[in-house]
Each structure stands twice: as structure tokens, then as C-alpha cells.
Design a protein around this motif. Sequence first.
Motif, PDB file in Angstrom:
ATOM      1  N   ASP A 134       0.845  -1.190   0.000  1.00 28.02           N
ATOM      2  CA  ASP A 134       0.000   0.000   0.000  1.00 28.02           C
ATOM      3  C   ASP A 134       0.886   1.248   0.000  1.00 28.02           C
ATOM      4  N   MET A 135       0.849   2.004  -1.090  1.00 31.42           N
ATOM      5  CA  MET A 135       1.705   3.191  -1.190  1.00 31.42           C
ATOM      6  C   MET A 135       1.298   4.281  -0.206  1.00 31.42           C
ATOM      7  N   ASN A 136       0.025   4.353   0.155  1.00 27.20           N
ATOM      8  CA  ASN A 136      -0.388   5.346   1.159  1.00 27.20           C
ATOM      9  C   ASN A 136       0.310   5.083   2.487  1.00 27.20           C
ATOM     10  N   GLU A 137       0.453   3.794   2.810  1.00 33.26           N
ATOM     11  CA  GLU A 137       1.134   3.409   4.052  1.00 33.26           C
ATOM     12  C   GLU A 137       2.624   3.780   3.965  1.00 33.26           C
ATOM     13  N   PHE A 138       3.208   3.550   2.785  1.00 30.73           N
ATOM     14  CA  PHE A 138       4.617   3.918   2.583  1.00 30.73           C
ATOM     15  C   PHE A 138       4.821   5.423   2.811  1.00 30.73           C
ATOM     16  N   TRP A 139       3.972   6.241   2.188  1.00 29.69           N
ATOM     17  CA  TRP A 139       4.149   7.695   2.322  1.00 29.69           C
ATOM     18  C   TRP A 139       3.909   8.157   3.760  1.00 29.69           C
ATOM     19  N   ALA A 140       2.968   7.513   4.446  1.00 29.40           N
ATOM     20  CA  ALA A 140       2.725   7.846   5.862  1.00 29.40           C
ATOM     21  C   ALA A 140       3.959   7.505   6.703  1.00 29.40           C
TER      22      ALA A 140
END
Length: 340
Positions: A134-140
Motif C-alpha cells: 500500500d503506497m499510502n502506508e509507505f508515504w505515511a
Amino acid sequence: MKPPFRADHVGSLLRPANLKADPKAAIRAVVAKQESIGLESVTDGEFSRQWWHLDFLSQLEGVTLRENPGPKFGGTEEQPPIPTVTGKLRYAKPIMVGDFRFLKSVTKKTPKFTIPSPSMLHLRAGRKGVAYDDMNEFWADAAAAYKAAIAAFAKAGCTYLQLDDVAFAYLCDPKIREACRQNGDDPATLPRTYADTITRALEGRPAGMTIAMHTCRGNFKSAWVAEGGYEPVAEAMFSAGVDAFFMEFDTERAGGFEPLRFVPKGKKVVLGLVSSKTPKLESKDELKRRIDQAAKYVPLENLCLSPQCGFSSTHHGNKLTAEEQWQKLERVVEVAREVW
């Protein structure tokens, strides 16, 4: 006056011959030299690292360096490795805080420290180089890691931190945009993602801490990677929650000043009009003329002057002498005094 200063500089300086033998003496000497020519912001020349970005990024938990397949710097065989994210990203230990503390202990001016921007965890390898589902998790996680890093510098007394970022300027170049697509990303949405991550990383920083962002088109042994004006990324880039933008404007490949019309009110722009890549000394009249041009888009009181990049983004250094480097920094100080 708060940073950035009218005469400022990006950070790295040519490495002296005695650096390996006595790094602390070399840093003391380069700090004294910066103070003597009238600079208000003083760095350790980045003498405490080999590469502008990799020494920091590789110490984050979850980051692995791998060989660089391209796009490459022209005219040079050796290429910097690429950071990839192979596990959960975390700021698990102090990174470079000791280097900052030493710098702070040896200057009476404002000690400035530089670290790579969170965008640098992603840009070169792209989606393919991030082992998150999940890229959203990466950016977070990237924002959280940087938030922790910023807090550690603040606790050590840092009031002037710079995020070095080639991502925005690289994404002005059609060939880099194409490489992004091949890496599994959409170059049209990346600038906003990068800017939002930077903004999240800055949440909760101390009120007295200035955070600037420096963007350039690559700087390695006087070579570069990207070309193209800031227009495609300007709106997204200027939405990042930093206080000031150090921008490359030393050659045609950076385009004109028109994208500065998107700079939010009250934000500072440090015009990188002096080239750190070439020995030729810029004339005072030419620098003043270009500052006047930029002032059509950003009020003069919100402008500053610097070289477009560091003189030694990596331990190799650019193709000019130490004497030429100092002449250029003296020219920045001289012109800033006359203009402001």
C-alpha cells in the motif's frame, strides 16, 4: 534576521586534502572561512558524508542501496547507487545528529544542516523500488520517519534545516517523466504526493526552526541529469509546507522565472544564479539584472541569492578550484549587500 539569509549557500563545499587525516580540523577551517567571507549560514561543507543523500537514507531502517541502472549523469562513468525500500521504513536511531552538534559547537553564526528530502526514497527506483503493498502506508511511514528526524535535529539545537530534493526539477524533464511511467508511477500526480509528504513531515516542528527545500537538476562532478523549466511542477512544489525554496536558475536548462508566480505570499525564494559547476565568475551586473527579473514575480524583500547547488554534492567535487569556489561565494555576499 531569520534564515534563509540574503547571501546564502546550498551546503556542500569542495573536500580539502586533509579531510581524511583530520576531519574535525578540516570542518573547523571551512567554518572559519565561511564566517570570514560574511556568510550568516554556515555548514560543515557536508564533509561528514560521502554523498549528499545516500549516507542519510541508507541509515533509515528498511532502506537498501542498489546499483544504478539509469538515467545517468552525462560524461561520467561512476554513478551513485539507488536507494530502495526493502522493509518497513523507520527512523530507528539518531542519524547525523552528532555531525550537527559538532558543527554547532564550532560556529558563532547560524549552523545549517542539510538532509535529503523524503521524495528521494522514491524518485529514482519508483514504485518498483518500494516493497510496500500500500503506497499510502509507505508515504505515511516516510513522513513519520522524517518527522522523527526533524525532531531529533531540533532537540540538538538546529534552527535551520534544508531538505535537498531533485524530484521536482527532475519531473520537469520529459525523459525522466517517461522513466517514471516505466517504474510504475504517474509523473503527473507525483509532485503533489511529494509535496504533501514533506508537509506532513513538518507537522509539529518547533516555531523557531526554519526549513528550506533545495531543488536541482542533478549535480555530480559538474554533470547533470535533467532539463526543463519549473512550470509543470510549480503549483505542487510551492504547496510544500517549507519556509523557503532554494531554486536552480544558473542556466537555460532551468527555464525562466515565470513559475515563481505560484510562490505563496510570504515564502522566501533563494535564487540559485551563481553556478557551482563552472569556474567562470558571474558578473555583478548580470546577477543584479536577473534578481530584478525575478522580482517581477516575488517581492524583492522575499528574495535571496545563492549558488544553484553545492560545490561537492558527492565526495568527488565539481570541476573548479577551491579558490574559484570561494570567489563565487564572496560574489554572492557582495551582490546581496549591494541589492538589499
